[in-house]
Design an enzyme around this catalytic site. Structure first.
Site, short mmCIF file in Angstrom:
data_model
loop_
_atom_site.label_atom_id
_atom_site.label_comp_id
_atom_site.label_asym_id
_atom_site.label_seq_id
_atom_site.Cartn_x
_atom_site.Cartn_y
_atom_site.Cartn_z
CD GLU A 43 -3.01 -1.05 2.22
OE1 GLU A 43 -2.88 -0.22 3.14
OE2 GLU A 43 -3.93 -1.89 2.19
CE LYS A 200 -4.34 1.83 -34.77
NZ LYS A 200 -3.37 1.92 -33.74
CG ASP A 227 0.47 6.13 -33.00
OD1 ASP A 227 -0.50 6.89 -32.80
OD2 ASP A 227 0.33 4.90 -33.18
N GLY A 234 2.77 -3.02 -31.71
CA GLY A 234 2.10 -3.66 -32.84
C GLY A 234 1.77 -2.68 -33.96
CB THR A 235 0.24 0.69 -33.89
OG1 THR A 235 -0.88 0.22 -33.14
CG2 THR A 235 -0.18 1.75 -34.87
#
Ligand code: R5P
Length: 303
Positions: A43, A200, A227, A234-235
Site C-alpha cells: 500500500e 487499421k 503516433d 504492434g501498430t
C-alpha cells in the site's frame, strides 16, 4: 488581488519529480516536498511535508506502468493536498493511463477513463493538464467526463527533433491512425505535406492491428511514423512493414508516450526501424524531448 503562492510537487512515477523541478524554475514557483513510501503490503504512504494552506498547488504525476500504483499515489496525494486546504489544486499527468478505455467497446466493459475522471473530480482537482491524450485528439481545453482538462502536444517538438537531428530532410510521414489528422496539421509546416494515413483495425488490445491500406508512394523515401502511444509496438511494427513493402528507404518512429511493452525493442529493430524517439512523459533511453518546457510555455502566462 494577489495570486496565491505556487508550490509544485512531483510524484514518484517515471520522470515526474524531475519535471516538477524543471517547472518550478520555469514558473518561478517553490518546490514542494512529499514523503512517499510503500508499506510492506505494497500500500502507498504519502505525507505532504510543506504547508499548502491557501496556496496554488500543482502536482505532477505521470501514470506510466505500474499505472495502478501510480494512480493510487496520485489520488491519495491530491486528496491530501485538498484536505490541507490548498486554494487551488491542478494536476499535470503527462501520460494519462486508461485513456484508451474511453467507451464501452463491447457490452458490459468498464469505461475506465471515466472512473479515473470521477475520482479526480471527487478529490477536488481544479484543472488537469495532459499531453497528446489518446481520448482527445485535438490541442486545447476539453472535458474529461466533467473534469476541466487541457491537452498539450509534443508533436511539434518531436517533428523538429526528427528534422534537425535524424538527417531526414523531406520525409514521408505515416500516421497510423486516421483520427490523428489534427497532429498532421500541427506538424505540416515542419515535416512537409507528404502524409500517409493508415486504416487499421484491431480486435483487442492484446492483438497486433491489421493495416488495410493498399497503396502509398513511398519508394526510396525516408519515412517517419508518428503516433501518440507506443505500447506493444504492434501498430508501429505493422506500419513499418507497410512502409518497407512500399519501398521506403529508412523508417524512424516518433511517439509522445513510449511504453515499450513486452520487450518490443528487439522486434522493432528486426522489423527495420532505425530509431525511435520519444519524450520523457515516460522516461526511456529514447527520451530525447523534455516535456517541461512545453508545459511551462503554456502555463507561464496563464497561472
Ligand atoms: C491507438 O489508436 C494509438 O494511437 C496507438 O496507435 C496505439 O495505442 C499503439 O499501441 P500498440 O503499440 O500496442 O499498437
Amino acid at each position: 488581488m494577489n495570486k496565491p503562492a505556487k508550490v509544485i510537487f512531483g510524484g514518484t512515477c517515471s520522470n515526474s519529480s524531475k519535471i516538477a523541478e524543471e517547472l518550478t524554475r520555469a514558473l518561478d514557483a517553490n518546490l514542494g516536498r512529499l514523503q512517499v513510501m510503500r508499506f510492506p503490503d505494497e500500500e502507498t504512504y504519502v505525507r505532504v511535508l510543506d504547508d499548502v494552506e491557501g496556496k496554488h498547488v500543482i502536482y505532477v504525476q505521470s501514470t506510466a506502468p505500474p499505472q495502478d500504483t501510480c494512480l493510487v499515489e496520485l489520488f491519495i496525494t491530491l486528496d491530501t493536498l485538498r484536505r490541507l486546504k490548498a486554494k487551488r489544486v491542478d494536476v499535470i499527468v503527462p501520460y494519462l493511463a486508461y485513456a484508451r478505455q474511453d467507451k464501452e467497446f463491447n457490452k458490459g466493459e468498464a469505461i475506465s477513463a471515466r472512473t479515473v475522471a470521477k475520482i479526480l473530480d471527487a478529490v477536488g482537482v481544479d484543472r488537469l493538464y495532459t499531453l497528446d491524450v489518446h481520448l482527445y485528439r485535438r490541442l486545447g481545453p476539453f472535458s474529461l467526463y466533467g473534469v476541466k482538462a487541457y491537452n498539450l502536444s509534443a508533436g511539434r517538438a518531436l517533428a523538429s527533433y526528427v528534422k534537425s537531428n535524424l538527417g531526414i530532410e523531406a520525409p514521408a510521414t505515416i500516421i497510423p491512425d486516421r483520427g490523428h489528422t489534427p497532429l498532421a496539421n500541427m506538424i505540416r509546416d515542419i515535416v512537409g505535406d507528404d502524409f500517409v494515413f493508415l486504416r487499421k483495425k484491431r480486435k483487442t488490445g492484446w492483438e497486433y492491428p491489421k493495416i488495410y491500406e493498399k497503396t502509398a508512394d513511398l519508394e526510396g523515401k525516408d519515412v517517419v511514423i508518428f503516433d501518440d502511444i507506443l505500447g506493444t509496438g504492434g501498430t508501429v511494427l505493422r506500419a513499418t512493414q507497410f512502409a518497407l513493402s512500399k519501398g521506403a528507404r529508412k523508417v524512424v518512429v516518433a511517439v509522445t508516450h513510449a511504453l515499450f511493452l513486452n520487450n518490443v525493442r528487439g522486434r522493432l529493430r528486426d522489423a527495420g526501424v532505425s530509431q525511435v524517439v520519444t519524450t520523457d512523459s515516460i522516461l526511456q533511453p529514447e527520451s530525447v524531448i523534455p516535456i517541461a518546457p512545453i508545459i511551462a510555455e503554456y502555463l507561464k502566462s496563464r497561472i
